[in-house]
Design an enzyme around this catalytic site. Sequence first.
Site, PDB file in Angstrom:
ATOM      1  N   ARG A 137      -1.421   9.342   8.717  1.00 42.73           N
ATOM      2  CA  ARG A 137      -1.330   7.909   9.070  1.00 42.73           C
ATOM      3  C   ARG A 137      -0.893   7.094   7.866  1.00 42.73           C
ATOM      4  NH1 ARG A 137      -4.951   3.391   8.639  1.00 42.73           N
ATOM      5  NH2 ARG A 137      -6.535   4.768   7.770  1.00 42.73           N
TER       6      ARG A 137
ATOM      7  N   HIS B 203     -11.857   9.882   6.019  1.00 45.40           N
ATOM      8  CA  HIS B 203     -11.633   8.465   6.287  1.00 45.40           C
ATOM      9  C   HIS B 203     -11.196   8.177   7.714  1.00 45.40           C
ATOM     10  CE1 HIS B 203     -10.633   4.354   5.230  1.00 45.40           C
ATOM     11  NE2 HIS B 203      -9.372   4.516   5.544  1.00 45.40           N
TER      12      HIS B 203
ATOM     13  N   GLU C 126       0.857  -1.201   0.000  1.00 46.76           N
ATOM     14  CA  GLU C 126       0.000   0.000   0.000  1.00 46.76           C
ATOM     15  C   GLU C 126       0.888   1.244   0.000  1.00 46.76           C
ATOM     16  OE1 GLU C 126      -4.193  -1.401   2.064  1.00 46.76           O
ATOM     17  OE2 GLU C 126      -2.688  -0.536   3.366  1.00 46.76           O
TER      18      GLU C 126
ATOM     19  N   HIS D 249      -9.293   9.637   2.408  1.00 47.95           N
ATOM     20  CA  HIS D 249      -8.849   8.522   1.570  1.00 47.95           C
ATOM     21  C   HIS D 249      -9.004   8.975   0.130  1.00 47.95           C
ATOM     22  CE1 HIS D 249      -8.254   4.606  -0.152  1.00 47.95           C
ATOM     23  NE2 HIS D 249      -7.993   4.106   1.046  1.00 47.95           N
TER      24      HIS D 249
ATOM     25  N   ARG E 155      -1.175   9.029   1.263  1.00 49.66           N
ATOM     26  CA  ARG E 155      -2.554   9.468   0.990  1.00 49.66           C
ATOM     27  C   ARG E 155      -2.747  10.962   0.875  1.00 49.66           C
ATOM     28  NH1 ARG E 155      -5.783   5.305   4.812  1.00 49.66           N
ATOM     29  NH2 ARG E 155      -5.108   3.539   3.565  1.00 49.66           N
TER      30      ARG E 155
END
Length: 534
Positions: free
Chosen positions: A373, A338, A110, A229, A277
């Site tokens: 994060r 998100h 990811e 997100h 992100r």
Amino acid sequence: METDFLVIGSGIAGLTFALKAAEFGEVAIITKKEEAESNTNYAQGGIAAVFGKNDTFDLHIQDTLNTGSGLSNEKAVRMMVKEGPRLVRELVDLGVTFTRERDTFDLWQEGGHSRNRIIHARDLTGREIENALISRVKENPRITTFENYLAIDLLVEEKRKSRCGGTLIFITSTGETESFYAKVTIIATGGIGQVYLHTTNPRIATGDGIAMAYRAGAQIANMEFVQFHPTSLFARKNQERSLLISEAVRGEGGILRTRKGTPFMEKYSEEGNLASRDIVARAIDSELKKWGDEYVHLDLTHLPARRIREQFPNIYKACLGYGIDITVEPIPVVPAAHYTCGGILTDLEGKTSIEGLYVAGEAACTGVHGANRLASNSLLEALVFAERAFKSSLKYIQKKIQDDKAGGLQDSISQFSHLQISASSNPLPDAIILSHLREEIRRLLWDYVGIVRSTPRLERAKREISAIQEEVEELLKTSATTSDLIELRNIATIAELIIQSSLTRKESRGLHYNTDYPDRDDRIWGRNTLLSRK
Ligand code: FAD
Ligand code: SIN
């Protein structure tokens, strides 16, 4: 009602805490809807932990710190990364079935991760974990779960306002309120996504725990760092929750393109589609504004159809439900709120600034995430810090019992109080007004306190939210209590906290981008933004 350990919330943090605490005392879990309804239940990508042959703790720590943009607490990050693999194995022992590749876990990639390290159960990781933990809780005779019990406010000691003795609850099926006393209370109420118009979070995510703790005087940190997100399914109709298209889809080779088909991520970052992100969400926002489009495309059509169906069965099926076959056509996507990196400030043991009150999971600010994060670090953080909170709360109970042999809990009950709630004889609030105010807040935050912010917009949001709060306070005085009204008050409080923290931080870093202060300023702002009720 009375117990040793009172757990508010039945997601991964609450259930993990409860299972551990039940070895030592009576546990009550209260949860405001059905027990499985939580952010945990919708988690897709998985849990980040070091299992790969070419992976190391240092690499995971470094990736987490890089993403946190200078604000993560390195000690907390080290703890999480090192304690993570043991707790993931514990999940397996509790019955969670992760997707395997021969004799080891299948590891996804990811954004922001320098190695493949996402352990997953296809694209339904959260549901698999939630179901297994709930099954273990149900088998445990020392745990009682109370569904449709909504925590309204913490019970705090009247004299010192610094000790928590449980919570006031609203039983949604009967409309009654009751006090639930406990030696230890843990807030595991999850996130705040519902404060924004577009969110991946389910309806329960109204920030109740953070708002309650704020009202009770706890310190709240870093609420400006709301993670958007980058890829949720674009739907024409306004929905309560947008379908998430997991970051693992880009990890498997998905490409972001404009509606005309041009790939654009390379322009914004060397990492291209696998940038972190904040970068991807801002890049999409900028492309949308540039072309006046409502969405961009996430394209998987170059990947073998069988692989897509096998790896992402849930996303494939859900998109088909919207008439999109993702094996042959690109997915229209937009960013959506998100995750909250901020929350109730805690030390490394889950303790808050109020005695007897602990916090774990998304409602907590442990310092792990800093200003942003890293993907799939949230389930991991919840696991690790729920266990740590349990250990320190057990020590607290044991010491309390020793110190207070004669008195015990009964004696102290009368000392606890909560903020006033309205009389049940008042008329029910007008449902249309409540839903209108809720929508107003969600739109306000989306328009003025979103991915790209500016001081005039934040000031405007502050004025508008303060007027809405006055209206809500009036409703609280004059109407009977309902769950919608309780949530509305909490959403308004969370909005206030996000706006206030965003106005305080006069720089741009991680998830907080203010066009009036576009640069990062480590000299002044390399620290947490703290708020507490005067
Ligand atoms: P939750 O799981 O949200 O549980 C909160 C609980 O508190 C719920 O039971 C709720 O009903 C209850 N509650 C709330 N308020 C009250 C109240 N007033 N009274 C009583 N009960 C209350 N993270 C990852 O690491 N990997 C992923 O792949 C991933 N995917 C995600 C996908 C989606 C769609 C979403 C929304 C999030 C995802 N996340 C992921 C984030 C992660 O799922 C959450 O941060 C995490 O599950 C939070 O766990 P929690 O236990 O703190 O809270
Ligand atoms: C996702 O699957 O993209 C969500 C992962 C996360 O929120 O950490």
